[in-house]
Design a protein around this motif. Structure first.
Motif, PDB file in Angstrom:
ATOM      1  N   MET A 155       0.836  -1.202   0.000  1.00 56.80           N
ATOM      2  CA  MET A 155       0.000   0.000   0.000  1.00 56.80           C
ATOM      3  C   MET A 155       0.868   1.248   0.000  1.00 56.80           C
ATOM      4  O   MET A 155       0.587   2.227  -0.703  1.00 56.80           O
ATOM      5  N   SER A 167       2.186   1.989  -3.391  1.00 56.27           N
ATOM      6  CA  SER A 167       1.161   2.584  -4.248  1.00 56.27           C
ATOM      7  C   SER A 167       0.986   4.068  -3.970  1.00 56.27           C
ATOM      8  O   SER A 167       0.755   4.863  -4.892  1.00 56.27           O
ATOM      9  N   ILE A 195      -5.756  -5.873   3.895  1.00 54.77           N
ATOM     10  CA  ILE A 195      -6.447  -6.073   2.615  1.00 54.77           C
ATOM     11  C   ILE A 195      -7.866  -5.533   2.669  1.00 54.77           C
ATOM     12  O   ILE A 195      -8.286  -4.732   1.838  1.00 54.77           O
ATOM     13  N   LEU A 233      -6.551  -1.598   1.856  1.00 55.22           N
ATOM     14  CA  LEU A 233      -6.563  -1.598   0.398  1.00 55.22           C
ATOM     15  C   LEU A 233      -7.968  -1.424  -0.156  1.00 55.22           C
ATOM     16  O   LEU A 233      -8.184  -0.643  -1.087  1.00 55.22           O
ATOM     17  N   ALA A 237      -4.964   1.851  -4.567  1.00 56.31           N
ATOM     18  CA  ALA A 237      -4.148   0.775  -3.990  1.00 56.31           C
ATOM     19  C   ALA A 237      -3.769  -0.145  -5.146  1.00 56.31           C
ATOM     20  O   ALA A 237      -4.466  -1.110  -5.459  1.00 56.31           O
ATOM     21  N   ASP A 238      -2.657   0.157  -5.773  1.00 55.72           N
ATOM     22  CA  ASP A 238      -2.239  -0.498  -7.018  1.00 55.72           C
ATOM     23  C   ASP A 238      -1.466  -1.771  -6.671  1.00 55.72           C
ATOM     24  O   ASP A 238      -0.246  -1.846  -6.826  1.00 55.72           O
ATOM     25  N   VAL A 239      -2.199  -2.772  -6.196  1.00 55.42           N
ATOM     26  CA  VAL A 239      -1.581  -3.970  -5.637  1.00 55.42           C
ATOM     27  C   VAL A 239      -2.260  -5.219  -6.193  1.00 55.42           C
ATOM     28  O   VAL A 239      -3.492  -5.301  -6.215  1.00 55.42           O
ATOM     29  N   LEU A 249     -12.411  -4.497  -3.584  1.00 56.29           N
ATOM     30  CA  LEU A 249     -11.466  -5.497  -4.059  1.00 56.29           C
ATOM     31  C   LEU A 249     -11.960  -6.096  -5.376  1.00 56.29           C
ATOM     32  O   LEU A 249     -13.162  -6.230  -5.590  1.00 56.29           O
ATOM     33  N   ASN A 266      -6.529  -0.816  -9.144  1.00 54.12           N
ATOM     34  CA  ASN A 266      -7.233  -1.255  -7.945  1.00 54.12           C
ATOM     35  C   ASN A 266      -6.625  -2.529  -7.375  1.00 54.12           C
ATOM     36  O   ASN A 266      -5.941  -3.269  -8.082  1.00 54.12           O
ATOM     37  N   PRO A 267      -6.880  -2.819  -6.094  1.00 55.91           N
ATOM     38  CA  PRO A 267      -6.359  -4.063  -5.511  1.00 55.91           C
ATOM     39  C   PRO A 267      -7.048  -5.284  -6.113  1.00 55.91           C
ATOM     40  O   PRO A 267      -8.275  -5.358  -6.157  1.00 55.91           O
TER      41      PRO A 267
END
Length: 668
Positions: free
Chosen positions: A415, A418, A441, A445, A456-458, A488, A511-512
C-alpha cells in the motif's frame, strides 16, 4: 522510563544555536493546535462535533517532528497529532469541514477525524486498526530507496500500539531492508485506560530496538527543543545513510482516550505532576525569561490564531450538508480503470497453467518498469512453486524481493508503494496464509480509494485449492472472504490462456486485485497460449460450451470437473460458463443463459454456505425467477475443513457428485 514512575523535574531547555525566529515558530506552532483543541472541547459539549481525541499536552512531539521533516516527506500521524496537520499548513476550514463531514473535507463525509490522507500535504492518516500504517510507512520508504530519493518517512503510534503484531512486523521489515523510517512512539502512559505496566514488561520501548538491530532514542516529548533538535539531527543522518530509527517520546495524555472516556482512572497526583510539565507554558516561560517572547507578542499570537479559528469555523458551519448520489458513492469504491486491450498474436505455444502465470509475470515486469514483486522465498529460490524462478536474474533484487514471514506488514508495505506511485505484487505462499494479512487487505486496500481517493495499485497472488493432499492449511479456496468486501477485485482463471491475459490486466488495473491460482491446475492443464503480451478484460465470462437445456456456472478447477462430468451426458445440451472473474462478475451472461435454459447448476469448490454459488443463486432467484423450470441448484464441498488423506479429500470435494446433481436437475 515510564510516565507512571518518572521523577519529575522542570523541563530543561538547553541553550541551542537556533535563531529566535525558529524558537518563536516552534512556540506558535504548538500554540495553534492547543487553541484549536480548546475550541473543539467547547464545540463537542455543544454537540457541534461528534467525537474528539485530544492531544493536549503532547503538542511538542507533533510540531517538533513535523518541523524537522522536509515538506515533501510523508508523515503518518495518529488521533492526537493535530499539530502535524497544522504545521503542514492545511487550511483550517478544510480540517473543520472534515470533522463535520462536509464536502470541503478530505473524505466526502465518509470517514471522520484524522482518518484521511492527502497527497497535497504528504500526510497519510490512520485507520482505526492502528497497526497497518506502520507497514505503509515501510512501503513509502522503500519507494524512496527504489527511486534513489534521499528522503525519509515518519510514522506515529502509541505505546499501546506497540503491542500489535503490525508494529513488530513493520520494524523487522524496515530493519532487514534498511528503510529510512522514523518510528515515533508517543508513550503517554495509558492505552485508553490500561497503564503501560499492563501493556509491556521491557523497561523502555526503545529496548525493543535491540531485537531488530535498530538504532533507538528516548526523547522528552514535552521538551520542544529536544524533540526538534534531536529529530532534525537524526533525520539528516537518515537521509544520508538510510536506515530505520525507533524514537520513544515520553509524554502524558492529559485528557481521556476520547472525550467521553474521561480520566478517572488516572491518579490525581500523576495528573498534577504532568500538568506542571505542560510543553507550551514551560516553553513560553523559557522564551520570556530569555527575552525572545513578550506577553504582548504572545497575546498577538493568540488573537491572530483565535481569529483564524473563528473565521474558518464559520466557513465550515456555513457549508451545506453534504449530499451524494447513489451512483457517486458506487463509482468511488474503485479507481477508474480504462481497460486497454492488447491483442493476442498468432504465434502460440503449448504451455502449462504455471508457465502461463510465469510468462505473464515476466511480460508485466517488462511492461511496467517499476513493478515490484514481494513474497516469501520468491527471489533466489523462485517461490515454492518456482513461478518466479528466473525473475531475480532478469530483474534484480530491488524489484524481486524476499520478505520476512509477515503477511500483514508486506501487504501494508505494498500500500505504501502505491502511495508513491509504484505498482507491486504480493505472493501469498499459499492462499490460506492470507488470513495473517487479512486486516490491511479488507480494511486498508479495499477502502482507501472510497475514503480519500487514493489508489491501492496492488496484485495479491493466491495459490489455492484442494486436490493435492495438502490438508486444512494449504488447500483452502477462500475467494468468498474477499468478494464480500467492496473495493477489491477477484480473479479466478481456469485455463493457461486466461491466466496470462487476466494477470496482465490485473497489473494494469490500479485497484487491488486478488488473483487466485488453483494449485492442482498448475502442472496438470496445458493449452495453446499466445507468446506475446496480451490482455483479457475483467467481468467477461467465457462460454466453453453452448446449449439450451441446462446452464452450468462455475470457475477454477470446478470448470474442469464439469467438463469431465459432461462426457457422461453426450446428449445433454448445456451452456457451460466459466466466470473467470468473480468481482466484477458477468452476471448478465449468467442471466441470459438461465433465461434460455430454465435450469441452472452452480458449482464451486468452496463449501456452499456463504459461497459464491449461494450469492449467484440469490441473484438468479431475484432476476430470473419467472424463467426457471426447476429449483436453482448449488454444489460445493462438504461443510468441514479440508482433510489431508486422499480418500477423505475426494469425499470432501464436489467433483464426484456432479453427475448425481445434474441428473436430479434434469429430472425435476
Amino acid at each position: 522510563m515510564k510516565p507512571a514512575t518518572t521523577e519529575f523535574t522542570p523541563i530543561n531547555f538547553q541553550n541551542t544555536n537556533l535563531p529566535d525566529s525558529t524558537l518563536l515558530k516552534l512556540y506558535r506552532g504548538m500554540l495553534k493546535p492547543r487553541l484549536i483543541e480548546e475550541k473543539m472541547l467547547i464545540l463537542i459539549r455543544q454537540g457541534k462535533v461528534s467525537k474528539w481525541f485530544s492531544g493536549i499536552g503532547q503538542e511538542a512531539i507533533s510540531i517538533g517532528v513535523t518541523m524537522a521533516m522536509q515538506e515533501d516527506e510523508y508523515i503518518l500521524p495518529m488521533h492526537r497529532n493535530l499539530g502535524v496537520f497544522t504545521a503542514r499548513e492545511i487550511p483550517l476550514f478544510r480540517l473543520f469541514s472534515q470533522w463535520q463531514g462536509k464536502a470541503n473535507g478530505f473524505t466526502k463525509g465518509r470517514d471522520r477525524s484524522f482518518h484521511f490522507g492527502t497527497q497535497e500535504f504528504k500526510i497519510v492518516g490512520m485507520i482505526s486498526h492502528l497497526g497497518p500504517q506502520l507497514g505503509v510507512a515501510d512501503g513509502i520508504a522503500l519507494a524512496h530507496k527504489l527511486k534513489n530519493e534521499n528522503k525519509l518517512t515518519a510514522v506515529f503510534t502509541g505505546e499501546g500500539g506497540t503491542s500489535e503484531g503490525d508494529f513488530h512486523e513493520a520494524l523487522n521489515i524496515a530493519s532487514v531492508w534498511d528503510l529510512p523510517v522514523l518510528f515515533c512512539v508517543e508513550n503517554n502512559g495509558y492505552g485508553l485506560s490500561t497503564p503501560s505496566s499492563e501493556q509491556y514488561r521491557c523497561k523502555d520501548i526503545i529496548d525493543r530496538g535491540i531485537g531488530y538491530g535498530m538504532e533507538a532514542h528516548q526523547i522528552d516529548g514535552n521538551n520542544i527543543l529536544e524533540v526538534f533538535t534531536k529529530v532534525s539531527e537524526i533525520a539528516e543522518s537518515v537521509r544520508e545513510n538510510p536506515r530505520p530509527v525507533l524514537l520513544e517520546f515520553i509524554t502524558f495524555r492529559m485528557r481521556g482516550h476520547e472525550e467521553a472516556s474521561g480520566t478517572k482512572y488516572v491518579p490525581d497526583e500523576l495528573m498534577n505532576e504532568w500538568a506542571a510539565k505542560d510543553p507550551i507554558s514551560n516553553f513560553k516561560e523559557f522564551l520570556i525569561e530569555n527575552n525572545i517572547l513578550t506577553e504582548e507578542v504572545n497575546n498577538g499570537y493568540i488573537k491572530e490564531i483565535k481569529a483564524e479559528i473563528d473565521e474558518n469555523l464559520q466557513l465550515a458551519f456555513d457549508e451545506e450538508i453534504i449530499v451524494s448520489s447513489e451512483s457517486e458513492e458506487l463509482n468511488d469504491v474503485y479507481q477508474n480503470f480504462e481497460y486497454q486491450n492488447f491483442e493476442e498474436n498468432k504465434e502460440v505455444k503449448n504451455i502449462r497453467f504455471i508457465d502461463a502465470i510465469a510468462e505473464g509475470l515476466k511480460q508485466s515486469m517488462q511492461q511496467h518498469k517499476d513493478l515490484v514483486l514481494m513474497g516469501q522465498d520468491i527471489a533466489d529460490y523462485g517461490g515454492v512453486f518456482k513461478i518466479t524462478e528466473n525473475s531475480l536474474h532478469d530483474f534484480g533484487k530491488d524489484r524481486v524481493r524476499n520478505t520476512p514471514i509477515c503477511e500483514s506488514g508486506i501487504v501494508a508495505a505494498a500500500m505504501g508503494l502505491s502511495i508513491k506511485g509504484i505498482k507491486s505484487m504480493v505472493e501469498m505462499q499459499f492462499a490460506d496464509f492470507v488470513s495473517s494479512g487479512f486486516n490491511p487487505i479488507v480494511n486498508y486496500l479495499a477502502k482507501v480509494h472510497y475514503r480519500w481517493n487514493q489508489q491501492a495499485d496492488v496484485v495479491i497472488r493466491m495459490p489455492c485449492g484442494a486436490g493435492v493432499g495438502a490438508g486444512p492449511f494449504h488447500s483452502q479456496t477462500n475467494e468468498a472472504w474477499f468478494t464480500k468486501t467492496p473495493g477489491l477485485k477477484v480473479v479466478y482463471p481456469a485455463f493457461p490462456k486466461d491466466a496470462k491475459g487476466l494477470l496482465n490486466t490485473a497489473f494494469n488495473d490500479p485497484n487491488p486485485v486478488l488473483f487466485f491460482e488453483h494449485k492442482a491446475l498448475y502442472r496438470s492443464i496445458r493449452q495453446e497460449v499466445p507468446t506475446n503480451y496480451y490482455t483479457i478484460p475483467f467481468g467477461k465470462a467465457a462460454f466453453l460450451q453452448e446449449g439450451n437445456e441446462v446452464s452450468i456456472v462455475t470457475y477454477g478447477a470446478a470448470v474442469h470437473w464439469a467438463m469431465e462430468a459432461l462426457l457422461d451426458f453426450p446428449d445433454l445440451s448445456v451452456d457451460l460458463i466459466d466466470l473467470r472473474t468473480l468481482q466484477p462478475m458477468d452476471i448478465e451472461t449468467v442471466f441470459n443463459s438461465v433465461k434460455k435454459t430454465g435450469r441452472v447448476l452452480i458449482i464451486n469448490e468452496d463449501s456452499i454456505f456463504g459461497s459464491i454459488a449461494s450469492d449467484i443463486a440469490a441473484q438468479i432467484a431475484e432476476g430470473c425467477f419467472e424463467y426457471l423450470d426447476a429449483p436453482i441448484m448449488r454444489l460445493g464441498s462438504m461443510e468441514t475443513p479440508i482433510p489431508f488423506t486422499q480418500n477423505l479429500e475426494n469425499q470432501y470435494l464436489p467433483k464426484n457428485r456432479i453427475n448425481e446433481k445434474l441428473k436430479e436437475l434434469i429430472a425435476y
